[in-house]
Write a protein that holds these residues in place. Structure first.
Motif, PDB file in Angstrom:
ATOM      1  N   LEU A   1     -62.695  29.341  -7.254  1.00  0.00           N
ATOM      2  CA  LEU A   1     -63.824  28.907  -6.435  1.00  0.00           C
ATOM      3  C   LEU A   1     -65.096  29.172  -7.217  1.00  0.00           C
TER       4      LEU A   1
ATOM      5  N   GLY B   1     -53.741  26.494  -6.743  1.00  0.00           N
ATOM      6  CA  GLY B   1     -53.866  27.951  -6.811  1.00  0.00           C
ATOM      7  C   GLY B   1     -54.259  28.440  -8.196  1.00  0.00           C
TER       8      GLY B   1
ATOM      9  N   GLN C   1     -63.526  30.352   5.497  1.00  0.00           N
ATOM     10  CA  GLN C   1     -63.172  30.157   4.087  1.00  0.00           C
ATOM     11  C   GLN C   1     -61.683  30.360   3.869  1.00  0.00           C
ATOM     12  N   GLU C   2     -61.163  31.408   4.478  1.00  0.00           N
ATOM     13  CA  GLU C   2     -59.735  31.681   4.333  1.00  0.00           C
ATOM     14  C   GLU C   2     -58.923  30.537   4.920  1.00  0.00           C
ATOM     15  N   GLU C   3     -59.401  30.005   6.040  1.00  0.00           N
ATOM     16  CA  GLU C   3     -58.670  28.916   6.680  1.00  0.00           C
ATOM     17  C   GLU C   3     -58.684  27.643   5.837  1.00  0.00           C
TER      18      GLU C   3
ATOM     19  N   ILE D   1     -58.488  34.018  -2.066  1.00  0.00           N
ATOM     20  CA  ILE D   1     -59.109  33.838  -0.754  1.00  0.00           C
ATOM     21  C   ILE D   1     -58.094  33.255   0.234  1.00  0.00           C
ATOM     22  N   ALA D   2     -57.235  32.385  -0.263  1.00  0.00           N
ATOM     23  CA  ALA D   2     -56.250  31.756   0.627  1.00  0.00           C
ATOM     24  C   ALA D   2     -55.216  32.764   1.116  1.00  0.00           C
TER      25      ALA D   2
ATOM     26  N   LEU E   1     -58.784  30.601  -6.048  1.00  0.00           N
ATOM     27  CA  LEU E   1     -58.605  30.111  -4.678  1.00  0.00           C
ATOM     28  C   LEU E   1     -57.446  30.835  -4.013  1.00  0.00           C
ATOM     29  N   SER E   2     -56.443  31.196  -4.822  1.00  0.00           N
ATOM     30  CA  SER E   2     -55.260  31.834  -4.243  1.00  0.00           C
ATOM     31  C   SER E   2     -55.594  33.206  -3.662  1.00  0.00           C
TER      32      SER E   2
ATOM     33  N   LEU F   1     -59.386  27.232   2.598  1.00  0.00           N
ATOM     34  CA  LEU F   1     -58.784  27.322   1.263  1.00  0.00           C
ATOM     35  C   LEU F   1     -57.279  27.548   1.323  1.00  0.00           C
ATOM     36  N   SER F   2     -56.806  28.266   2.348  1.00  0.00           N
ATOM     37  CA  SER F   2     -55.348  28.357   2.484  1.00  0.00           C
ATOM     38  C   SER F   2     -54.798  26.979   2.831  1.00  0.00           C
ATOM     39  N   GLY F   3     -55.572  26.221   3.606  1.00  0.00           N
ATOM     40  CA  GLY F   3     -55.165  24.847   3.901  1.00  0.00           C
ATOM     41  C   GLY F   3     -55.077  24.024   2.636  1.00  0.00           C
ATOM     42  N   LEU F   4     -56.043  24.195   1.762  1.00  0.00           N
ATOM     43  CA  LEU F   4     -56.040  23.441   0.506  1.00  0.00           C
ATOM     44  C   LEU F   4     -54.801  23.763  -0.322  1.00  0.00           C
ATOM     45  N   LEU F   5     -54.477  25.048  -0.444  1.00  0.00           N
ATOM     46  CA  LEU F   5     -53.338  25.419  -1.277  1.00  0.00           C
ATOM     47  C   LEU F   5     -52.010  25.067  -0.613  1.00  0.00           C
ATOM     48  N   GLU F   6     -52.013  25.020   0.709  1.00  0.00           N
ATOM     49  CA  GLU F   6     -50.815  24.531   1.384  1.00  0.00           C
ATOM     50  C   GLU F   6     -50.609  23.053   1.043  1.00  0.00           C
TER      51      GLU F   6
ATOM     52  N   ARG G   1     -51.411  32.916   3.671  1.00  0.00           N
ATOM     53  CA  ARG G   1     -51.309  31.953   4.766  1.00  0.00           C
ATOM     54  C   ARG G   1     -50.818  30.612   4.218  1.00  0.00           C
ATOM     55  N   ARG G   2     -49.545  30.531   3.953  1.00  0.00           N
ATOM     56  CA  ARG G   2     -48.964  29.294   3.467  1.00  0.00           C
ATOM     57  C   ARG G   2     -47.533  29.149   3.945  1.00  0.00           C
TER      58      ARG G   2
ATOM     59  N   PRO H   1     -48.962  28.754  -8.391  1.00  0.00           N
ATOM     60  CA  PRO H   1     -49.080  30.208  -8.222  1.00  0.00           C
ATOM     61  C   PRO H   1     -48.590  30.622  -6.832  1.00  0.00           C
TER      62      PRO H   1
ATOM     63  N   PHE I   1     -48.306  29.553   7.672  1.00  0.00           N
ATOM     64  CA  PHE I   1     -49.468  28.706   7.942  1.00  0.00           C
ATOM     65  C   PHE I   1     -49.283  28.102   9.331  1.00  0.00           C
TER      66      PHE I   1
ATOM     67  N   THR J   1     -53.721  20.621   8.148  1.00  0.00           N
ATOM     68  CA  THR J   1     -54.511  21.791   7.766  1.00  0.00           C
ATOM     69  C   THR J   1     -55.970  21.646   8.159  1.00  0.00           C
TER      70      THR J   1
ATOM     71  N   VAL K   1     -63.748  33.031  -8.317  1.00  0.00           N
ATOM     72  CA  VAL K   1     -62.619  33.786  -7.769  1.00  0.00           C
ATOM     73  C   VAL K   1     -61.462  32.812  -7.547  1.00  0.00           C
TER      74      VAL K   1
END
Lengths: 937, 415, 82
Positions: free
Chosen positions: B331, B327, B312-314, A552-553, A549-550, B316-321, A556-557, A157, A561, B279, A547
């Motif tokens: 959660l 994605g 949380q944003e940090e 909340i994330a 994960l995308s 989880l964005s790390g996880l998706l990176e 920032r990628r 995604p 990032f 990350t 929710v």
């Protein structure tokens, strides 16, 4: 279950737009506006899911996030998302759904035999077995059976959810009658109201129950609310879930959009919570059979989608709320029996047979319902709609620290006013019925109660699981937790609510215990002969519902990032064939040329033979300005800097109070009251703040200012024996001693020249304002050919400095290194005045003989950076490690730097170098291997 | 009652009626030979070791809430001993070795799953640090090794290696014996075994003060009344500094919230424990199928067990990176624990203040993996009045002498 | 996300701030004993409840004193160092 589609009903569907979807490879039909759940219900009898542990057949139960059963892996346009709730999934044409945790289909699931084992595998059985030989023998098979949906490894995604921040006067969460009344009242007082609603449109239960407000249909009231909000600078977000309440009133909300989602961070002045309630089920034997549904959900499907749960409907209830439901079903022509637990019941609606004092004891069927036992009597039915009262949805109140009180009259745990920053109204506060909800909502926002003929509060008979009942009774449908499991937990002492939850997994499923937490709590209270308040409540953890994960994330990628800092001259370097790497957050040329390894060696050689240029712009430039500057720097630095003469530079260390070397660099003093601190490129911000601390806390801040101008200047360093020649060719006068600094002009532009060296050869740092950077680059580049010079990357610089034994902080030092470990004991021995870290340099550990000290190593081949130093004889242990290691093109041999226990006293000694099990020999040398007298500077 | 397939089968026939409470819900007696404050893993393990190894059975564990409800039940369940300094390795590898036999020792399946852990590096500089650690592990007799890019990528096949990846896998450190365990089971297993040996486990009992006479601990005040003892162990994580302060002991401990995250369950997709240096996000997949995810600390010191949105944003964005395909997942749960952070990120084990008082605290983010060792060492001190050789370097005195055991400083990797 | 009041910039998100040190613990000088120095460097009160701490607002670079409750996370005041 025998669901069917009513020919006329359905306020949400557009019958002119038929759709087809496939569920477990079977085609189903629906209309635009349907959810997958409503289409499934309308499409007839079906086992649509399998339970997590026993693989029991399951049907549709609920209408929203509380749905425990109907989970699918959904494929749309070739993209698959696992574990989607049918109740929250809009139906689209061509959608494909596969039941999770079932193979090949939910109906014909191969693992259904597991149910036969149910006696042997109660809650927590795995803590008691699978030990012989080790858990690893059993784990793979158990893992393969667990899990719900399947991740599609090919679906990535996009990172396209923006995070947006907002403030408002009043945030109303939930747009049912109470929320609408509150929002309207506040907006009419000209407060900026944001109204957010989880569902697709405003109204809450009004959408399927209907109602008259202020003498007109409720939709007029909803429209008036909308107008009032928009006129007072407010905003309405539907399809939006407030999923988390965080500190200082922050609400996080997930808005689902047609193209992409938005993640809102809303900080309102006031918050009103009107999130409604979830209907409780009932607990007869076999209460998990397909065909047993929440009465409220069935009512919802009937009105909104014309999806009718059955033709012979049994409504088992103890609640006033179910009478309108019964009436609605009777109007479809279905045969409706309402079995009320109470003695005194309201009047029977038209066409509804009402029985009083009824207890639903069992549901009958195998994969679908064909009847039920009420008291001792069998009743035929193809759908059993249950209502055991309602549980207020208080998640956000509790997440923000709010407490709950047991209210016996309301038969619910309700928010204790004043314990969170929110006002909780309507069903979320245990206030049911249209009139009371409207009144509570309007009052909460300082308005007058709207008028409605439906003025009574709903009453219900408190229903609880009967812990003495026989048969299999489910408390948590999704995680297959039965009443017997709760009793087992009680017997084994897992009686606190948290232990119950963790031991049995009750409430831990993806429905987050919406229908199971309350009966679980009630059953545990009963089993331990305690009251509900004595037994406790579970904690409500974010998110309110699962929710993505995308969301909340956010974005920032990739490049966003930890974004890299880029050189203004990056394009020019690229044009010259530079290879880029990341160094301390900066993207910098590592070398110039396709064959990086060869280029590095050639560059390092050229720098000593002729002349080389490298981009040193990331080097920190902190201007320290004012009459207080010398005193500040004397305190902040390990080396005394007040004695530095204007026009000169000095190498210095910055320590933390712990005495550990934090940074090193050259400090320039262009004039009496101005210094420039060249912090390491990755440390600039930290060094600035480290200097700000004593500036503000110890000295008079009006006497000295710190100004970070790092990114205002381009710095190109020209190094090598022919450097003066090159500079002369571009018209730069270099009449400067070693460690001299001059501020001059070049053409019309300011130019700072510092004759300081990180390579061991004569070097000039040329700094010009960013705007002049390209000109300086071009002019130098044009002149470079004549002196046989070249551009070099950072890797060559690393070799050059290592040849000289110059350290890189964080590479050749670690978090224990003190300046005297690096051969810089002078200030420690001589300075009487205070400076940062001073006392730490004299602790027992700081004075110990076994400190790791910087040395060089002489080896026959290039050793591995990160290899350890070990004794050649005796027990093997680490004496330190190699911090830098290169082939030196100028010395034509390997060089290395290391931190070695007692290394300063070990010059010439032989030592082992340990790497990956093997040991080779090395000789300890001084760190500096090239031009030890410094004649080339 | 012994747990086994046989007893399970028997109870299947008897309708599960024969099970007894896993641990006795004790009421406090007037006096004990030793009291441990804190009914988490460390406290319960201490009580078990006192009874089992040292034969001390007049022992009580006082827990203000429910056992295992603090960081024992809030962590991401990783067990490993991939440390840099010999002192750390001795401590954490003792724990790992004890973990390896713990299910059998306690007759309670703690579901130790030694699936291996990869610390993934992305730059040559990080690889050098990983090499430094891997070699240190080998010199310290632990199964660590440097892993090159290809092998590392095969361990985490879904990791982001595309053109857009901010951090590509260059390799890392591999420890095959590392893994995960079922955290609640560790607390319950110790509680059950300790209770069977006669230890009193007292839940809902909050200690409000420590009594000292003539320089020696004489007891504690609790909300269930005073209890006498001459030996007191504090194993109460973030609550320890507050208790120690009652007898004038100030500790170098800050408390921060550390968050953990759980996704909805999916079929197996990840078979290792993974920490990405780029990350800072780490994760594993539970036996139930949920991804269990963690990352850095919240930035504001706190005593509230609650996480905040920026972290949380940090994480989880790390996880998706790291895993763009994740994605697709949602959660399911998020929570915070309060961790007791020491300047050198190593625990504090040893005596403090009045005679008879011993500390087991300061585990920060890494207490779960040390539980069997923490229990062994605190029990040793309570029983003998002296340090165990493994606990000695972790004495509070190290802050005076400057002999810190700073893993982050030594290895460049904050654990 | 918490909101902290910088005395110079007003209310800002917690991500802009950095905790520096507990307030009111002056630096011991003139060759303090190892015990005094260790106490200054490492030991803290870390009160559960009201606390006075020195914080840094990173964007403006100003250190200031903030009073807050570490349990409830309520902020009760902030003032410049001088």
């Amino acid at each position: 279950m025998s669901g069917w589609r009513h020919p006329d009903l359905g306020t949400e569907i557009d019958r002119s737009k038929p759709l087809t979807a496939k569920v477990d490879w079977t085609k189903i039909h629906g209309f635009h506006g349907d959810t997958l759940a409503s289409a499934l219900l309308a499409s007839g009898p079906r086992t649509i899911a399998r339970s997590f542990k026993y693989h029991r057949p399951r049907g549709l139960y609920g209408m929203g996030a509380e749905e425990p059963n109907a989970l699918f892996d959904i494929t749309r346009d070739g993209t698959t998302i696992p574990n989607e709730r049918a109740t929250l999934t809009p139906l689209t044409d061509g959608l494909k759904a596969r039941a999770v945790n079932a193979s090949p289909t939910a109906e014909r699931d191969r693992a259904r035999w597991l149910d036969l084992l149910h006696r042997a595998i109660p809650a927590g059985f795995y803590y008691k077995t699978f030990m012989a030989g080790g858990w690893h023998l059993y784990e793979p098979r158990i893992r393969a059976m667990a899990g719900l949906g399947r991740l599609d490894p090919n679906t990535n995604p996009p990172a396209d959810t923006p995070a947006r921040s907002a403030t408002c006067d009043l945030l109303v969460i939930g747009a049912g009658p109470a929320g609408l009344a509150a929002a309207k009242a506040a907006a009419e007082q000209e407060r900026a109201v944001w109204l957010i609603e989880d569902g697709t449109s405003l109204g809450g239960a009004l959408r399927w129950r209907g109602g008259e407000i202020d003498g007109a249909d409720w939709t007029d009231f909803a429209r008036a609310t909308e107008t009032a909000i928009l006129n007072s600078d407010g905003r309405i977000l539907t399809n939006t879930t407030a999923w988390g309440a965080f500190d200082h009133s922050l609400i996080a909300a997930w808005q689902r959009g047609p193209d992409h989602d938005v993640h809102w961070r809303i900080r309102p002045a006031d918050t009103i919570l009107a999130t409604g309630a979830v209907e409780r089920p009932l607990w007869p034997a076999q209460n998990d059979l397909p065909g047993v549904m929440s009465a409220e959900a069935a009512h919802h499907y009937l009105t909104l989608y014309g999806a009718v749960a059955g033709r012979r409907i049994l409504i088992a209830t103890g609640s006033d709320a179910s009478y309108a439901t019964a009436a609605a079903f009777a109007a479809t022509g279905a045969k409706v029996t309402l079995a009320d637990a109470r003695d005194a019941t309201p009047a029977a609606p038209d066409g509804v047979r009402v029985l009083s004092r009824q207890t639903l004891r069992a549901v009958h069927g195998k994969t679908e319902t064909w009847g039920a036992t009420l008291n001792d009597q069998f009743h035929s039915a193809d759908a059993v709609l249950v209502s055991g009262g309602f549980t207020p949805s208080v998640h956000l109140h509790c997440q923000s620290g709010g407490k709950l009180d047991w209210n016996a009259e309301k038969d619910a745990l309700v928010p204790r006013p004043g314990t969170s920053h929110m006002k909780v109204i309507g069903a979320a506060n245990g206030t049911f019925g249209l009139g009371p909800a409207l009144a509570e909502g309007a009052t909460a926002a300082g308005g007058l109660a709207p008028d409605t003929p439906d003025g009574t509060n709903w009453r219900w008979h408190p229903a609880r699981p009967d812990i003495d009942a026989s048969g299999r009774i489910w408390i948590d449908l999704q995680n297959d937790v039965t009443l017997k499991d709760v009793k087992l937990a009680a017997r084994e002492g897992f009686t606190s609510v948290e232990h119950l939850k963790r031991y049995t997994t009750l409430g831990m499923a993806t429905d987050q215990g919406r229908t199971s937490n309350f009966p679980g709590l009630a059953a545990m209270a009963d089993a331990t002969r305690r009251s509900i308040p004595e037994t406790g409540t579970t904690t409500f953890r974010p998110p309110v519902r699962p929710v993505p994960l995308s969301v909340i994330a956010g974005r920032r990628r990739g490049d966003l990032f930890n974004p890299l800092k880029r050189l203004p001259l990056e394009d020019a370097h690229r044009a010259q064939g530079a290879v880029f790497r990341e160094y301390g957050g900066w993207l910098r040329p590592s070398a110039y040329g396709k064959d990086e390894a060869a280029a590095i060696q050639a560059e390092a050689e050229a720098a000593r033979d002729t002349v080389a240029i490298y981009d040193a712009s990331p080097l920190g430039k902190l201007d320290i300005i004012g009459p207080g500057a010398p005193a500040l720097l004397d305190f902040a630095f390990y080396n005394r800097l007040s004695t530095l003469k204007p026009g000169r530079a000095r190498y210095a260390f910055l320590l933390r109070e712990s005495g550990i070397v934090f940074d090193d660099g050259v400090v320039l003093r262009p004039s009496e009251n101005r210094f420039i601190v060249s912090a390491s490129s990755s440390h600039v911000d930290a060094v600035r703040l480290l200097l700000e601390d004593p500036r503000q806390g110890r000295f008079d801040p009006s006497q000295v200012a710190i100004h970070d101008v790092t990114q205002a200047w381009t710095t190109l360093t020209v190094t090598g024996p022919r450097a003066p020649e090159l500079l002369a060719a571009v018209g730069i006068d270099v009449d400067l001693p070693h460690m001299g600094v001059a501020e001059t002009t070049w053409g019309d532009a300011p130019l700072r020249i510092a004759r300081i060296s990180f390579t061991g050869d004569r070097s000039y740092e040329l700094s010009v304002p960013l705007r002049q950077g390209p000109t300086l680059h071009t002019r130098l580049d044009v002149a470079l050919g004549a002196v046989d010079g070249r551009w070099i990357g950072l890797e060559a610089v690393m070799i050059l400095r290592a040849e000289k034994g110059y350290i890189v902080i964080g590479k050749d030092t670690d978090g224990l290194t003190m300046p005297h470990d690096l051969g810089w004991g002078g200030p420690r021995d001589t300075r009487e005045d205070e400076y940062l870290g001073k006392s730490s340099l004299f602790t027992e550990a700081a004075m110990a003989a076994d400190r790791r000290q910087l040395v060089g190593l002489s080896t026959t081949n290039v050793v591995s950076t990160g290899a350890h130093l070990v004794p050649l004889d005796g027990p093997r242990r680490s004496l330190g490690f190699v911090t830098s290691s290169y082939q030196s093109p100028n010395l034509r041999r390997p060089i290395a730097l290391a931190l070695l226990e007692g290394g300063a006293a070990m010059q010439g000694a032989e030592i082992g170098v340990f790497h990956n099990g093997a040991v080779q020999r090395a000789r300890v040398t001084k760190a500096c291997a090239f031009d030890p007298e410094g004649e080339r500077l | 009652m012994k747990y086994s397939a046989v007893t399970l089968a028997r109870e299947a026939v008897r309708g599960q009626r024969g099970w007894r409470p896993a641990w006795v819900k004790a009421k406090p007696k007037d006096a004990y030979d030793a009291i441990i404050v804190g009914g988490g893993g460390h406290g319960l393990a201490t009580a078990y070791c006192l009874a089992k190894t040292h034969g001390l059975t007049r022992v009580a564990v006082l827990e203000k809430g429910w056992i295992g409800g603090g960081n024992t039940g809030r962590n991401t369940t990783v067990i490993r001993s991939n440390y840099f300094y010999p002192e750390s390795v001795a401590l954490y590898d003792l724990a790992l070795r004890l973990y390896e036999g713990l299910s059998k020792e306690l007759n309670y399946n703690i579901m130790l799953s030694q699936r291996g852990m990869l610390i993934a590096a992305h730059t040559p500089a990080q690889m050098e640090i990983c090499n430094r650690i891997a070699n240190a592990m080998q010199l310290n007799g632990v199964d660590g090794r440097l892993m090159e890019a290809e092998e590392a990528a095969a361990k985490v096949p879904l990791a982001n290696q595309g053109a857009q990846a901010r951090y590509k896998l260059m390799g890392g450190i591999w420890q095959g014996r590392a893994g995960v365990a079922r955290h609640d089971a560790v607390a319950w297993g110790y509680a059950r075994a300790a209770s069977a040996l006669g230890v009193d486990i007292i839940e809902g009992c909050e200690v409000s003060d420590i009594r000292v006479e003539a320089g020696r601990v004489t007891g504690v005040e609790t909300d269930l009344g005073p209890i006498r003892t001459n030996r007191l162990g504090l194993a109460a994580a973030g609550a320890t500094p507050g208790l120690a302060a009652k007898v004038g002991v100030r500790l170098p401990i800050h408390t921060y919230a550390l968050q953990a995250f759980v996704s909805e369950p999916i079929k197996p997709i990840l078979n290792t424990v993974l920490l990405y240096l780029g990350t800072g996000t780490y994760l594993s997949q539970s036996d139930k199928g949920e991804l269990v995810i963690g990352g850095g600390l919240d930035r504001v010191p706190t005593h509230g067990q609650k996480g905040n949105l920026p972290a949380q944003e940090e994480v989880l964005s790390g996880l998706l990176e790291m895993f763009p395909s994740f994605g697709q997942l949602k959660l399911l749960r998020q929570w915070g624990g309060v961790v007791d952070v020491v300047p050198d990120s190593s625990p504090i084990l040893g005596p403090a203040g009045p005679d008879g008082l011993y500390l087991n605290c300061g585990w920060g983010t890494g207490g779960f993996k040390a539980i069997p060792a923490g229990g062994t060492l605190l029990a040793h001190m309570l029983a003998t009045g002296a340090h165990h050789p493994i606990s000695k370097p972790f004495d509070l005195d190290r802050f005076r002498t400057g002999r810190l055991i700073d893993e982050a400083a030594g290895s460049g990797i904050a654990h | 996300m918490q909101t902290f009041p910088c005395p110079f910039c007003g209310p800002r998100d917690e991500t802009e701030f950095h905790f520096a040190v507990e307030a009111d613990h002056p630096r011991p000088e003139n060759t303090p004993s190892d015990v005094e120095w260790a106490a200054y460097l490492y030991t803290v009160d870390a009160p559960q409840g009201p606390a006075r701490e020195i914080w840094l607002h990173i964007p403006c670079g100003e250190y200031f004193v903030m009073s807050r409750n570490t349990r409830t996370r309520d902020v009760t005041g902030s003032e410049a160092l001088r």
